[in-house]
Enzyme design. Structure first.
Site, PDB file in Angstrom:
ATOM      1  N   HIS A  58       1.015  -1.308   0.413  1.00  0.00           N
ATOM      2  CA  HIS A  58      -0.555   0.500   0.162  1.00  0.00           C
ATOM      3  C   HIS A  58       0.778   0.742   0.364  1.00  0.00           C
ATOM      4  CE1 HIS A  58      -3.465   2.588   1.187  1.00  0.00           C
ATOM      5  NE2 HIS A  58      -2.223   3.013   1.743  1.00  0.00           N
ATOM      6  N   GLU A  59       1.520   1.344   1.354  1.00  0.00           N
ATOM      7  CA  GLU A  59       2.687   2.521   0.994  1.00  0.00           C
ATOM      8  C   GLU A  59       3.865   3.032  -0.381  1.00  0.00           C
ATOM      9  OE1 GLU A  59       1.971   4.597   2.740  1.00  0.00           O
ATOM     10  OE2 GLU A  59       0.816   3.317   4.132  1.00  0.00           O
ATOM     11  N   HIS A  94       2.149   4.569  -2.579  1.00  0.00           N
ATOM     12  CA  HIS A  94       1.629   6.298  -3.227  1.00  0.00           C
ATOM     13  C   HIS A  94       3.204   6.726  -3.495  1.00  0.00           C
ATOM     14  CE1 HIS A  94      -1.520   6.590  -0.596  1.00  0.00           C
ATOM     15  NE2 HIS A  94      -0.753   6.032   0.385  1.00  0.00           N
ATOM     16  N   HIS A 127       2.940   8.820  -6.667  1.00  0.00           N
ATOM     17  CA  HIS A 127       4.392  10.450  -6.927  1.00  0.00           C
ATOM     18  C   HIS A 127       4.994  10.131  -8.047  1.00  0.00           C
ATOM     19  CE1 HIS A 127       6.958  12.845  -4.376  1.00  0.00           C
ATOM     20  NE2 HIS A 127       6.845  13.315  -5.388  1.00  0.00           N
TER      21      HIS A 127
END
Length: 224
Positions: free
Chosen positions: A92-93, A96, A100
């Site tokens: 999940h991280e 991100h 980006h």
């Protein structure tokens, strides 16, 4: 009626957070059949996807991706853990970090607004408390209204950031992380992984509700 309203509002705020924590803890059991930890999977995914300049590190301040530092930060349990929760949170991280790297507009908008919102919310609280005293001291026509409007704008900015966060979190969970996890965990674990990803997103749902309720609380106070 007031008591019922308070109970309903408390439930709206607490239940998403309680459910999210329950799901995450439920799947935190170590798995000997997993080849690596959450931290190792995060590094592997970043390397495999060609996302350069992003580091993975341990943090005591909650799992998150820091766009300004370009770092995926995982709690010790998820960085060193070899569980469904650990690898799913790591994915999940990394989601991100993918957002980006690919210029995902809602993430970029949230990043720009976060710093502004943090200061705005603090200023808003100060202005709301100081408004009556400023009005008494200045006696300026419309002075009270200007202070109140400034405070509402401050709280509104914080609420806006939290609302923008929701599509960012759901995209990181289901458009970025979930397709990656299908290649690394057994098919029978996928339903549970989906639940964990939903829980990751719902932690921000609770924060969004709290921000909106805070704004609503001040609006009610002002109407009195």
């Amino acid at each position: 009626m007031v008591i019922i309203a308070v109970v309903v509002l408390a439930a709206l705020f607490l239940l998403p957070n309680v459910w999210a924590r329950w799901v995450i803890n439920r799947h935190a059991r170590p798995r000997s059949d997993y080849p690596g930890t959450g931290g190792e999977l995060a590094r592997h995914l970043l390397e495999r996807l060609g996302i350069e300049g992003v580091e993975v590190e341990v943090t005591e301040h909650g799992d998150h991706y820091d766009p300004s530092a370009r770092k995926v930060r995982l709690s010790p349990d998820h960085f060193d853990g070899r569980s469904l929760t650990a690898v799913t949170v790591a994915a999940h991280e990394v989601g991100h970090a993918i957002q980006h790297a690919r210029g995902y507009a809602p993430l970029l908008a949230r990043t720009r607004l976060v710093g502004v919102a943090q200061h705005a919310e603090k200023v808003g609280a100060v202005l709301m408390m100081a408004a009556p005293f400023l009005f008494i001291l200045t006696r300026l026509p419309g002075g009270m209204l200007l202070v109140v409007l400034a405070a509402l704008i401050s709280f509104g900015t914080a609420a806006l950031v939290h609302l923008i966060t929701l599509p960012v979190e759901f995209d990181a969970s289901f458009q970025r992380a979930l397709p990656l996890l299908k290649q690394y965990i057994p098919p029978y674990d996928m339903p549970a992984a989906r639940h964990v990803l939903t829980a990751c997103a719902f932690t921000y749902v609770a924060a969004s509700l709290a921000s909106v309720l805070n704004l609503g609380r001040w609006l009610v106070i002002l109407r009195r």
